[in-house]
Motif scaffolding. Structure first.
Motif, PDB file in Angstrom:
ATOM      1  N   GLY A 181       1.890  10.226  -4.157  1.00  0.00           N
ATOM      2  CA  GLY A 181       1.867  10.630  -2.763  1.00  0.00           C
ATOM      3  C   GLY A 181       3.259  10.784  -2.192  1.00  0.00           C
ATOM      4  O   GLY A 181       4.228  10.227  -2.715  1.00  0.00           O
ATOM      5  N   ASP A 192       1.918  10.592   3.160  1.00  0.00           N
ATOM      6  CA  ASP A 192       0.740   9.945   2.572  1.00  0.00           C
ATOM      7  C   ASP A 192       0.879   8.430   2.630  1.00  0.00           C
ATOM      8  O   ASP A 192      -0.058   7.714   3.012  1.00  0.00           O
ATOM      9  CB  ASP A 192       0.589  10.370   1.105  1.00  0.00           C
ATOM     10  CG  ASP A 192       0.307  11.847   0.915  1.00  0.00           C
ATOM     11  OD1 ASP A 192      -0.378  12.435   1.775  1.00  0.00           O
ATOM     12  OD2 ASP A 192       0.776  12.402  -0.094  1.00  0.00           O
ATOM     13  N   ALA A 193       2.053   7.939   2.225  1.00  0.00           N
ATOM     14  CA  ALA A 193       2.288   6.494   2.196  1.00  0.00           C
ATOM     15  C   ALA A 193       2.222   5.899   3.591  1.00  0.00           C
ATOM     16  O   ALA A 193       1.676   4.806   3.792  1.00  0.00           O
ATOM     17  CB  ALA A 193       3.643   6.203   1.552  1.00  0.00           C
ATOM     18  N   THR A 211       0.969   3.999  -2.999  1.00  0.00           N
ATOM     19  CA  THR A 211       0.685   5.407  -2.708  1.00  0.00           C
ATOM     20  C   THR A 211       1.801   6.302  -3.238  1.00  0.00           C
ATOM     21  O   THR A 211       1.540   7.368  -3.817  1.00  0.00           O
ATOM     22  CB  THR A 211       0.511   5.611  -1.193  1.00  0.00           C
ATOM     23  OG1 THR A 211      -0.531   4.747  -0.712  1.00  0.00           O
ATOM     24  CG2 THR A 211       0.139   7.056  -0.877  1.00  0.00           C
ATOM     25  N   ASN A 215      -1.855  14.351   8.180  1.00  0.00           N
ATOM     26  CA  ASN A 215      -2.312  14.513   6.801  1.00  0.00           C
ATOM     27  C   ASN A 215      -2.435  15.993   6.432  1.00  0.00           C
ATOM     28  O   ASN A 215      -1.993  16.426   5.361  1.00  0.00           O
ATOM     29  CB  ASN A 215      -3.646  13.791   6.622  1.00  0.00           C
ATOM     30  CG  ASN A 215      -4.252  13.984   5.250  1.00  0.00           C
ATOM     31  OD1 ASN A 215      -5.325  14.557   5.112  1.00  0.00           O
ATOM     32  ND2 ASN A 215      -3.579  13.511   4.213  1.00  0.00           N
ATOM     33  N   TRP A 245      -3.496  11.026  12.843  1.00  0.00           N
ATOM     34  CA  TRP A 245      -3.474  10.816  11.385  1.00  0.00           C
ATOM     35  C   TRP A 245      -4.011  12.054  10.663  1.00  0.00           C
ATOM     36  O   TRP A 245      -3.446  12.481   9.661  1.00  0.00           O
ATOM     37  CB  TRP A 245      -4.338   9.634  11.001  1.00  0.00           C
ATOM     38  CG  TRP A 245      -3.921   8.303  11.511  1.00  0.00           C
ATOM     39  CD1 TRP A 245      -2.835   7.997  12.279  1.00  0.00           C
ATOM     40  CD2 TRP A 245      -4.619   7.072  11.297  1.00  0.00           C
ATOM     41  NE1 TRP A 245      -2.812   6.658  12.556  1.00  0.00           N
ATOM     42  CE2 TRP A 245      -3.884   6.065  11.981  1.00  0.00           C
ATOM     43  CE3 TRP A 245      -5.777   6.731  10.628  1.00  0.00           C
ATOM     44  CZ2 TRP A 245      -4.297   4.738  11.974  1.00  0.00           C
ATOM     45  CZ3 TRP A 245      -6.189   5.412  10.622  1.00  0.00           C
ATOM     46  CH2 TRP A 245      -5.451   4.417  11.280  1.00  0.00           C
ATOM     47  N   THR A 257       0.828  -1.203   0.000  1.00  0.00           N
ATOM     48  CA  THR A 257       0.000   0.000   0.000  1.00  0.00           C
ATOM     49  C   THR A 257       0.863   1.255   0.000  1.00  0.00           C
ATOM     50  O   THR A 257       0.578   2.226  -0.720  1.00  0.00           O
ATOM     51  CB  THR A 257      -0.939  -0.009   1.218  1.00  0.00           C
ATOM     52  OG1 THR A 257      -1.836  -1.128   1.120  1.00  0.00           O
ATOM     53  CG2 THR A 257      -1.736   1.277   1.303  1.00  0.00           C
ATOM     54  N   LYS A 298      -2.126  14.217  -0.325  1.00  0.00           N
ATOM     55  CA  LYS A 298      -3.341  13.608  -0.852  1.00  0.00           C
ATOM     56  C   LYS A 298      -4.461  13.681   0.177  1.00  0.00           C
ATOM     57  O   LYS A 298      -4.197  13.694   1.394  1.00  0.00           O
ATOM     58  CB  LYS A 298      -3.079  12.138  -1.230  1.00  0.00           C
ATOM     59  CG  LYS A 298      -2.262  11.983  -2.517  1.00  0.00           C
ATOM     60  CD  LYS A 298      -2.102  10.524  -2.878  1.00  0.00           C
ATOM     61  CE  LYS A 298      -1.497  10.370  -4.268  1.00  0.00           C
ATOM     62  NZ  LYS A 298      -2.420  10.801  -5.339  1.00  0.00           N
ATOM     63  N   GLY A 345       0.871  15.983   4.535  1.00  0.00           N
ATOM     64  CA  GLY A 345       0.465  15.155   3.414  1.00  0.00           C
ATOM     65  C   GLY A 345       0.162  15.970   2.172  1.00  0.00           C
ATOM     66  O   GLY A 345       0.086  17.210   2.205  1.00  0.00           O
ATOM     67  N   ALA A 378      -1.519   5.758   4.783  1.00  0.00           N
ATOM     68  CA  ALA A 378      -2.234   4.693   4.082  1.00  0.00           C
ATOM     69  C   ALA A 378      -1.795   3.329   4.575  1.00  0.00           C
ATOM     70  O   ALA A 378      -2.613   2.421   4.774  1.00  0.00           O
ATOM     71  CB  ALA A 378      -1.993   4.817   2.570  1.00  0.00           C
ATOM     72  N   GLU A 385      -8.731   9.354   0.093  1.00  0.00           N
ATOM     73  CA  GLU A 385      -7.964   8.538  -0.848  1.00  0.00           C
ATOM     74  C   GLU A 385      -6.981   7.627  -0.111  1.00  0.00           C
ATOM     75  O   GLU A 385      -6.796   6.461  -0.480  1.00  0.00           O
ATOM     76  CB  GLU A 385      -7.209   9.436  -1.823  1.00  0.00           C
ATOM     77  CG  GLU A 385      -6.398   8.673  -2.870  1.00  0.00           C
ATOM     78  CD  GLU A 385      -5.692   9.592  -3.846  1.00  0.00           C
ATOM     79  OE1 GLU A 385      -4.730   9.135  -4.493  1.00  0.00           O
ATOM     80  OE2 GLU A 385      -6.099  10.768  -3.968  1.00  0.00           O
ATOM     81  N   LEU A 386      -6.370   8.134   0.945  1.00  0.00           N
ATOM     82  CA  LEU A 386      -5.375   7.355   1.671  1.00  0.00           C
ATOM     83  C   LEU A 386      -6.002   6.187   2.437  1.00  0.00           C
ATOM     84  O   LEU A 386      -5.365   5.144   2.610  1.00  0.00           O
ATOM     85  CB  LEU A 386      -4.609   8.261   2.643  1.00  0.00           C
ATOM     86  CG  LEU A 386      -3.848   9.423   2.013  1.00  0.00           C
ATOM     87  CD1 LEU A 386      -3.148  10.237   3.083  1.00  0.00           C
ATOM     88  CD2 LEU A 386      -2.855   8.917   0.971  1.00  0.00           C
TER      89      LEU A 386
END
Length: 508
Positions: free
Chosen positions: A21, A25-26, A16, A106, A102, A12, A112, A110, A29, A116-117
């Protein structure tokens, strides 16, 4: 490159990154996926800490640990004779902090949108995942925790049996909660149906939690702390996490030249500095918002020099017994992106399967991080309204000349500070690559014994016994490590993913 403790999480993260991303982001996710596929280790009902080095510079830190309810005072528990709640008690549950963390990570770092994540984790929770070997091992070894709560038993022991390696397991209620967070951000967890359901479950068991406690939960951006080790600067999150203890131990390891010692000497010296630093941890470490923690004094030459004369290279010192709860479970991940953004991220529900208290409507399994409080008045780490407990989870970041060169993390509850010293001694002192450094046999001095993995050479074990160590050979692995090393000269990334877990390091 990304390194995590589960293949789906690593995949994942890579997907990402390939979709444009960045490292944060990664990481978000990937950790959301881990909250689905590693239910014994982590979940939305837990806490997190993170270090983020933008474009390979110096890191910033986030404390995503949860707080005690406003009604939770040490006097309240003392009046009722509660000195140490059971791991399955609602009094062991602090407000989960990771979802708010989180959302903040983000927003701050982040690129994204959160919906989406979270999409991969939602799909896996709804459609199901195959139980991997280490996940199956942890599941079967912790059935008692799940059997203590009827809702948890129904969800995690379907048909009265433990899911086996290769079984398909679905978590549809958790998928809906992830959707709520994807749509509404922190309000999807800390307000409305999800929060109300968690509060109702805890209060039905005698908990002190209220909706206001959940609404008040906020992650906090903090300044990381650091020390010098083997020509590098090692950064950790400040208290209430035990990253301070890792730094104290690194200072001792540097003065003792731990990396250059023989294997038996390394294990012995690591045990001795663990005893000294963990005694300081259990004396001073607490929430700095409510208690003065002497960080500068504990990182000073004076403290290190006061400890060195007490360390005998040939004899084990008397054991230091800790009344903290010893072994807890966590996931960690490390990510580096194309722009050299670096993330070290750790998410935890403390015990295996946390408190075992499960809220079926939302699919939330609650952690029991409150066990790390003292429940008697008068200690720095005594429980108090809105207070965060001593925390074991500690992401790490190694820098050189003002540039991040290795995000890393070591799972394993109390072991984590010792694990940081062992891993960094292997990489920065002995020149091992991240995978080899992670794969070496581990040891941990705790609760009056020296725990050793069965892969430690027999002659080393006998040498340690001769020095007075009480040896306990472990039947389960000690900790887990995830790291990505940046080789600037060659423009290469080297990942390490602990063989003690199911995960993998992948890059592209």
């Amino acid at each position: 490159m990304a390194a995590t403790s589960h293949p789906l999480s690593t995949l994942t993260a890579i997907e990402t990154l390939k979709a444009g991303g960045n490292a944060m982001d990664a990481a978000i996710a990937a950790v959301a996926v881990q909250c689905v596929v590693e239910p014994a280790m982590t979940g939305l009902g837990g806490d997190c800490f993170a270090l983020f080095a933008p474009r390979g510079g110096l890191p910033v830190a986030l404390n995503g640990s949860g707080r005690a309810p406003a009604a939770a005072t040490a006097e309240h528990f003392a009046e009722r004779g509660i000195t140490a709640p059971a791991p399955t008690s609602p009094h062991a549950v602090t407000v989960p902090g990771c979802v708010d963390a989180w959302v903040k990570l983000n927003a701050d770092h982040g690129t994204k949108p959160l919906d989406e994540l979270l999409r991969p984790a939602i799909g896996i929770a709804e459609e199901g995942f195959r139980v991997t070997p280490r996940v199956a091992f942890d599941w079967i070894n912790n059935t008692a925790r799940l059997e203590a709560d009827a809702d948890a038993r129904d969800r995690f022991l379907p048909g009265g049996r433990v899911p086996a390696e290769g079984d398909l397991f679905r978590m549809p209620a958790l998928a809906e909660t992830l959707r709520a967070v994807a749509r509404r951000g922190r309000a999807g967890f800390y307000e409305g149906e999800v929060a109300d359901g968690i509060v109702a479950k805890l209060r039905s068991l005698g908990g002190l939690h209220t909706a206001a406690d959940f609404d008040a939960q906020r992650a906090e951006a903090v300044d990381p702390i650091a020390t010098r080790f083997r020509g590098h600067d090692v950064y950790e999150c400040p208290p209430n996490g035990q990253g301070l203890i890792a730094l104290m131990m690194l200072r001792l390891a540097e003065k003792l030249d731990l990396a250059s010692a023989t294997e038996a000497d390394r294990v012995h010296l690591l045990a001795e500095i663990t005893k000294a630093a963990y005694l300081a941890r259990d004396t001073y470490l607490a929430d700095p918002r409510q208690v003065a923690v002497p960080v500068e004094a504990l990182l000073s030459d004076a403290w290190a020099d006061s400890i060195l004369p007490r360390i005998d290279r040939r004899r084990a010192q008397p054991p230091v017994f800790s009344d903290e709860v010893p072994h807890r479970d966590t996931v960690c991940l490390s990510v580096v992106d194309r722009d050299r953004n670096c993330v070290s991220f750790i998410n935890s529900i403390f015990n295996s399967f946390g408190s075992g208290i499960y809220v079926p409507a939302s699919g939330i399994l609650l952690h029991n991080r409150g066990l790390s409080f003292r429940f008697a008045p008068g200690h720095a780490n005594s429980i108090a309204p809105g207070k965060r407990p001593l925390h074991t989870i500690i992401p790490g970041m190694v820098c050189r000349d003002g540039r991040a060169v290795m995000p890393f993390g070591v799972m394993g509850g109390q072991y984590q500070a010792t694990g940081h010293v062992d891993f960094l001694s292997n990489v920065l002192g002995r020149g091992l690559d991240p995978q080899d450094a992670s794969d070496t046999p581990r040891t941990f001095a705790t609760e009056g014994v020296l725990q050793v993995e069965p892969t430690l050479r027999p002659d080393v074990v006998e040498d340690l016994r001769a020095r007075g160590h009480v040896i306990a050979v472990q039947t389960t692995p000690i900790g887990g490590c995830q790291s990505v090393l940046i080789d600037e000269a060659r423009g290469a990334l080297f990942g390490g993913s602990d063989h003690r877990k199911d995960g993998i390091a992948l890059g592209y």
